[in-house]
Design an enzyme around this catalytic site. Sequence first.
Site, PDB file in Angstrom:
ATOM      1  N   LYS A 253      -2.102  -1.632  -3.735  1.00  0.00           N
ATOM      2  CA  LYS A 253      -2.974  -0.453  -3.728  1.00  0.00           C
ATOM      3  C   LYS A 253      -2.115   0.803  -3.781  1.00  0.00           C
ATOM      4  CE  LYS A 253      -6.393   1.911  -0.808  1.00  0.00           C
ATOM      5  NZ  LYS A 253      -7.076   1.925   0.504  1.00  0.00           N
TER       6      LYS A 253
ATOM      7  N   LYS B 186       0.864  -1.182   0.000  1.00  0.00           N
ATOM      8  CA  LYS B 186       0.000   0.000   0.000  1.00  0.00           C
ATOM      9  C   LYS B 186       0.900   1.231   0.000  1.00  0.00           C
ATOM     10  CE  LYS B 186      -3.728   2.333   2.503  1.00  0.00           C
ATOM     11  NZ  LYS B 186      -4.616   2.301   3.693  1.00  0.00           N
TER      12      LYS B 186
END
Length: 331
Positions: free
Chosen positions: A250, A198
């Site tokens: 992400k 992330k």
Amino acid sequence: MTAFPTRRLRRLRGTSALRRLSAEHHLVPSQLVLPVFVKEGIAASQPIGSMPGVSQHPLEKIAEVVDEAAAAGIGGVMLFGVPASRNAVGSGATDPDGILNRAIAVAKDAAAGRLTVQADLCLDEFTDHGHCGVLAADGTVDNDATLPIYAAMGVAQARAGADILGLSGMMDGQVAAVRAALDEAGFAHVAILAYSAKYASAFYGPFRDAVESTLDGDRRTYQMDPANAREGIEEALFDIAEGADVVMVKPAMPYLDVLARVSDRSSVPVWAYQVSGEYAMIEHAASAGLIDRERAIDESLLGIRRAGADVILTYWAIEVAGWLRAGKELS
């Protein structure tokens, strides 16, 4: 005699039937997950200005949203809570009567096994400072002090009925801490989705509107540096070793290289989150007449699948599922 090419790659592109037959990658509704925002203290759904077509929903609307998602045949919903009040330790995240935990219970009942109920496991929506963990005396995020809160949050979400917990806080050791807590509390069947790679991204901007983020500063000390790819693979492998059932990359489109490399190395399913900024760029460009909206959506999702995502979290999940059921050719 004219020499004609014997190998013509375009032969398989000549008709829609040929293109469908020779397509290397496909989308199906069960590969899509819909992020859903539930806000405490509102009586009706409220549109999010920076995300056309996306709303914050009251608790009373969640059953309807889940029913629509289940009818569309998508794989799940990922719930995010927007509480009425916040504090330094994010106590609303572990409160059984907190907005997110109540929404999980409602969604689980409405889903009736037709799709998975997933919950965001992070403190950023519940803290008054907007960070994903509790703060130390010097104002930095205290990784190790945050882990017991994540563990308690995981048990609370499992008790409410969540099928999958989305560990998105990027604290070192979070998977091991939550897995141990779940197993000890009798929730060995609850799966963990680790947001492993992330990145500290500018593409989260509209999401912060959606959850009414109170963040002052940034999350660069715990979310990943956009310059690093090998580190993303290491993060995923660490999380798998700690017991993650699924790992996540992400955002999606700016990190397709990372997604592909994680997919090549992972022994568990790999998901990707098409985040709010990716969504908003296409919506706003389409509304300005700059791109074909439906083709751009389809192309963006196929690109994420092609890079290696088994499942995609996308705000277009229900709409795209309808296109797929109708056999619509876009790209």
